[in-house]
Design a protein around this motif. Structure first.
Motif, PDB file in Angstrom:
ATOM      1  N   GLU A 150      -9.747   0.510  -1.577  1.00  0.00           N
ATOM      2  CA  GLU A 150      -9.517   1.789  -2.260  1.00  0.00           C
ATOM      3  C   GLU A 150     -10.811   2.509  -2.654  1.00  0.00           C
ATOM      4  OE1 GLU A 150      -7.016   4.121  -2.863  1.00  0.00           O
ATOM      5  OE2 GLU A 150      -6.257   2.872  -1.243  1.00  0.00           O
ATOM      6  N   SER A 151     -11.799   1.772  -3.115  1.00  0.00           N
ATOM      7  CA  SER A 151     -13.005   2.495  -3.551  1.00  0.00           C
ATOM      8  C   SER A 151     -13.735   3.069  -2.335  1.00  0.00           C
ATOM      9  CB  SER A 151     -13.907   1.610  -4.410  1.00  0.00           C
ATOM     10  OG  SER A 151     -14.434   0.569  -3.631  1.00  0.00           O
ATOM     11  N   TYR A 175       0.834  -1.207   0.000  1.00  0.00           N
ATOM     12  CA  TYR A 175       0.000   0.000   0.000  1.00  0.00           C
ATOM     13  C   TYR A 175       0.866   1.254   0.000  1.00  0.00           C
ATOM     14  CZ  TYR A 175      -3.029   3.604   2.087  1.00  0.00           C
ATOM     15  OH  TYR A 175      -3.702   4.779   2.357  1.00  0.00           O
ATOM     16  N   ASN A 204      -9.152   6.305   7.217  1.00  0.00           N
ATOM     17  CA  ASN A 204      -9.354   5.899   5.814  1.00  0.00           C
ATOM     18  C   ASN A 204     -10.414   4.819   5.663  1.00  0.00           C
ATOM     19  OD1 ASN A 204      -7.245   7.601   5.249  1.00  0.00           O
ATOM     20  ND2 ASN A 204      -5.766   5.985   4.821  1.00  0.00           N
ATOM     21  N   TRP A 205     -10.407   3.863   6.593  1.00  0.00           N
ATOM     22  CA  TRP A 205     -11.252   2.680   6.420  1.00  0.00           C
ATOM     23  C   TRP A 205     -12.368   2.616   7.467  1.00  0.00           C
ATOM     24  CZ3 TRP A 205      -5.835   2.545   6.008  1.00  0.00           C
ATOM     25  CH2 TRP A 205      -5.365   2.407   4.688  1.00  0.00           C
ATOM     26  N   ARG A 226      -4.556  11.058   3.136  1.00  0.00           N
ATOM     27  CA  ARG A 226      -5.464  10.864   2.003  1.00  0.00           C
ATOM     28  C   ARG A 226      -6.516  11.965   1.940  1.00  0.00           C
ATOM     29  NH1 ARG A 226      -5.373   5.592   0.137  1.00  0.00           N
ATOM     30  NH2 ARG A 226      -6.221   6.533  -1.748  1.00  0.00           N
ATOM     31  N   ARG A 230       2.676   1.786  -3.351  1.00  0.00           N
ATOM     32  CA  ARG A 230       1.734   2.293  -4.351  1.00  0.00           C
ATOM     33  C   ARG A 230       1.524   3.791  -4.156  1.00  0.00           C
ATOM     34  NH1 ARG A 230      -2.190  -1.684  -3.010  1.00  0.00           N
ATOM     35  NH2 ARG A 230      -3.602  -0.103  -2.181  1.00  0.00           N
ATOM     36  N   LEU A 231       1.327   4.184  -2.910  1.00  0.00           N
ATOM     37  CA  LEU A 231       0.908   5.563  -2.623  1.00  0.00           C
ATOM     38  C   LEU A 231       2.080   6.532  -2.685  1.00  0.00           C
ATOM     39  CD1 LEU A 231      -1.768   6.937  -1.832  1.00  0.00           C
ATOM     40  CD2 LEU A 231      -1.150   6.587   0.556  1.00  0.00           C
TER      41      LEU A 231
END
Lengths: 402, 402
Positions: A301-302, A90, A253-254, A220, A93-94
Motif C-alpha cells: 500500500e505505501s 484487497y 499499481n505495483w 487507483r 478493503r478497497l
C-alpha cells in the motif's frame, strides 16, 4: 531490381495461407515509434504505459524465496489459494464489500484476462462496443476471435475533457452486439466514468442483454479520489446477477509490468468455464510469480500511494507546461497517467511523434495507435519522477515554441 | 428439496449467456482423479505429465539474478534476443542445421504456443485433424476458436504398439480441413513417427494445402535415439516453404513445468503476425523467466541426460512389472514418458482410476481424458525416481493379482 531476380518466379508466401483475421491484425503504432527511438542517447521515453521504477524488492524477494523452495511444479489453474484470498481481502478493503475468493481467477497478465473474458462472451461474427480512442489491445483481441470491434467515439471539450455519450453508445447496439468494453479510468483519454455514467452503461447492458467487460486497472490512479482511494467502479452499482467481468493487472499499481500477472473477477458460477479457458490458453501462472502477487497486495500500500503521488505531480508539471504553450489543446485528466493532447498545425501525429524523437529527444505515442478519434492527439505517460517529467516537459514546450 | 426453495423462481444463470463453445469445453478428466486423490497420505501420484524433480538451481538462480537486477519492465514481444539466440544454437546442435534466431518466438508455455499456432491457421467452422488418443488440450484449444477437432484413431497392436494409418489420416481430410496436429513422440500413446511416417504426413499436407502443427516436445525422450539424442523430426524432412509450425516447451526437458515457458518455431516471414498474436494474448513473457530459459539451454545438457536415463529406467521397471500380470495389454513405448495400457475386465477406466486411488494408493490418469480410442486405457507417468516407480509398480501389480 536486377534482371536476374526479376526473372525468378516469386515463391509463394506462407502469409497467403494464414487466417485472414490474423493477417489483418493491426501492428502497434506505439512500437513503431519505440523502435525508431529506443536506441537514441538521452531520449526520455514516455511512450509506454509504464513508469520508471522497478518492482519493489519486497515483491521480487517473495518470488525468489518461492523459487528457492522449489515451487516449480504445475499449480492451480485458477491461481494458488493464497493469492485468490489476498486478492479478495484487497478488493474487500478497497470496495467496502466482503468479496469471496471464489470470484477471483489468476491470469498471465491483464491482457490475458481480457482475452479470456472475450473468449467467454464473444464469437466470430459478433460485435463488441468500445468507446474510442482507446488502448488498442481489447479491440485486437476481439479481432483475433473473428469478432468485430464497433467504436463509439468519446465526446471532448476542454472543460469536461473526454466524456461518454450514453445515447451514442446505445444507438451502436445491433442484434450482433454481445459485449460493452469499458475502461475507466481510461487509457489514453484519462476519462473517468461517474457513478451516473456507470449506471447508464449498466442500464444499456441490461436492456439489451449484453456483457460488460470492465477494465478498471487504473482505478487507483484517480486524482479526485479523496478518502475512497479509488475511482467509481461497477462494483458500486452492480447487482449480483449483472453480467460483468472485471479484468485486472498487477502491472500499474505495483510496478510489475514485466511480470505478466493479472486476474479476472467473475461470478463463481463461471468458475469451471474460466478454469477451462485458462487451462487451454496458458494453463496457469507460475506459483513463484503468484507469491510475488501476494506480497504486493499485502505489503504494497505505501508503494502504491507513492506511485499515485508521483503520477499526480507528473500530471501537474506537464499540465502547467502545456498551458504555457498556445499550440496545445488538452484538459488535465482526472484519472490514469497519460496526457492526451492535440497540437495545432500537427494533424499527422505519427509524423509528429517521429519528429519529437529526432528534434526534442522525447518519446511520445501517436494518437493513431488508439483507434478512431485518436488520430489528432499524442500521448505522454507521466508516471515518472519529477526530474524526468520536468525535463521532458521543458523539451516539449521549447519545441512547440520554436 | 424443501417446499420453500421449490416455490422460489430459479434465478437466471450467467451460464445461459456465455458462448456455447466456451460452455461445452471438456473438463480435464485427469483433474477429476487428482482432486479425488491429491490429499491422501502415501499416494504415489503418476497422473500428471510431470516428474518429481524441481527445476535445477542453476536455472532458478538465473531468474533470481535477473529479478535482483531489476529486469521487471515490459520486454520484447517475440522474446529477449539472448533467449532466441540460445534456442537457435540449441536447435542447430540437436538438428544439425544452422537455425536462424528469427525463426523462434518465445511463448508463455507450450500450451500458448499451440493456442497461437491455431489462431494463426484456424478459423471458426474449420477443422483440425488429430490422431487419437491424444493429450486433450490441442483439441480443446481448437474448440475455443470455434473450430472442430476431427479425431483420426491410431492403430494398435502389441508388437508395434500405436501406429498411424496414413490412408485413414488422408481420408479424414475435408474441404474445411486446415491443420494436421502431430505430436511425436506422443502423449499418451508413446507413438514415435518414423521418417517415413513424417514424410507421409507432409505429403498429405502438401497435397491438400494444409498446415502441420508439430508438437515434438518429447523429442529428447526417445529410447531408441542412439547418437542422435532425439526422435525423428519434421526438421529432417521438410523444405523451407512447407507450412509447418513447431510448438515447444521448457517443461519436460528441464523440469520447468511450473514456469510456463515455451516457443513457436516458424518461418521468419510470419514474425510480424506472430508478434501481434503474442501481443494480443499475454503480451510476452517475463524477462527473468526468459533468463532462466537461457541457462537451461546453455547449461542443462547433463540434467536432460539424467532425466532421460531416469525415464528409461522407469519405463523398464513398469514394463517388467506389467509383464508379470496376465491382465494387462501394452507395448513398451519407444518415446515420451507414459505407459498407456489396458486392464482386462476393467472397461470403465474412470472408475478404475478412482479405485486405484482408494485401494492401491497410486494415481493414474483415466484414458477417458484422452479422447476417442483412449477409453479402455489408463496412463501412468514414469518420469520419476526408481524407488517411487518400483513401489508404484509393486502396488499396481499386487492390486491386479488380487
Amino acid at each position: 531490381m536486377s534482371g536476374t531476380s526479376a526473372s525468378l518466379p516469386q515463391p509463394p508466401s506462407l502469409l497467403d495461407h494464414i487466417r485472414p483475421q490474423a493477417l489483418s491484425l493491426p501492428e502497434s503504432g506505439i512500437v513503431e515509434v519505440m523502435n525508431y527511438g529506443r536506441q537514441r542517447e538521452g531520449m526520455i521515453p514516455l511512450w509506454a504505459g509504464e513508469g520508471d521504477l522497478p518492482t519493489p524488492s519486497f515483491i521480487s524477494e517473495a518470488a525468489t524465496r518461492s523459487l528457492a523452495a522449489g515451487e516449480t511444479f504445475y499449480t492451480w489453474q485458477r491461481g494458488i489459494p493464497e493469492l485468490r484470498a489476498a486478492i479478495a481481502r484487497y478488493m474487500s478493503r478497497l470496495y467496502g464489500q466482503a468479496e469471496d475468493p471464489e470470484r477471483f481467477f489468476v491470469t498471465g497478465s491483464g491482457m490475458q484476462a481480457i482475452q479470456i473474458a472475450l473468449a467467454l462472451t464473444l464469437s466470430a461474427g459478433e460485435e463488441i462496443l468500445i468507446p474510442s480512442p482507446s488502448w488498442p489491445n481489447a479491440a485486437a483481441a476481439a479481432e483475433v476471435i473473428g469478432a468485430r470491434p464497433v467504436y463509439v467515439p468519446f465526446s471532448f471539450d476542454e472543460v469536461q475533457g473526454f466524456w461518454l455519450d450514453l445515447d451514442r453508445l446505445e444507438s451502436a447496439v445491433t442484434p450482433r452486439t454481445r459485449v460493452i468494453f469499458i475502461n475507466t479510468p481510461a487509457n489514453p483519454t484519462g476519462f473517468v466514468a461517474s457513478h451516473e455514467a456507470l449506471r447508464g452503461v449498466l442500464d444499456i447492458a441490461r436492456r439489451h442483454g449484453l456483457w460488460i467487460v470492465a477494465d478498471e486497472i487504473y482505478g487507483r490512479f484517480y486524482y479526485e479520489a479523496g478518502e475512497a482511494g479509488r475511482a467509481p467502479s461497477f462494483h458500486d452499482v452492480m447487482e449480483p446477477e449483472d453480467r460483468i467481468l472485471f479484468v485486472q493487472t498487477f502491472s500499474k499499481n505495483w510496478a510489475m509490468t514485466g511480470w505478466r500477472l493479472g486476474w479476472i473477477e467473475a461470478d463463481p458460477s463461471l468458475g469451471a468455464v474460466l478454469e477451462n479457458l485458462i487451462q487451454y490458453s496458458t494453463s496457469g501462472v507460475a506459483a513463484f510469480i503468484q507469491r510475488a502477487g501476494v506480497a504486493a497486495l499485502e505489503r504494497g500500500e505505501s508503494f502504491v500511494a507513492h506511485q499515485i503521488e508521483r503520477a499526480r505531480r507528473g500530471r501537474d508539471i506537464v499540465a502547467a507546461g502545456l498551458a504555457t504553450s498556445n499550440r496545445v489543446h488538452f484538459a488535465p485528466p482526472p484519472g490514469a497517467f497519460y496526457m492526451f493532447f492535440g497540437v495545432e498545425g500537427e494533424s499527422d501525429t505519427r509524423a509528429l511523434a517521429l519528429k519529437l524523437v529526432d528534434e526534442a529527444a522525447i518519446g511520445l505515442a501517436p494518437g493513431t495507435a488508439f483507434g478512431p478519434g485518436g488520430e489528432s492527439y499524442i500521448r505522454l505517460c507521466f508516471a515518472r519522477g519529477e526530474g524526468q517529467i520536468g525535463e521532458a516537459t521543458d523539451r516539449l514546450v521549447r519545441w512547440l515554441q520554436r
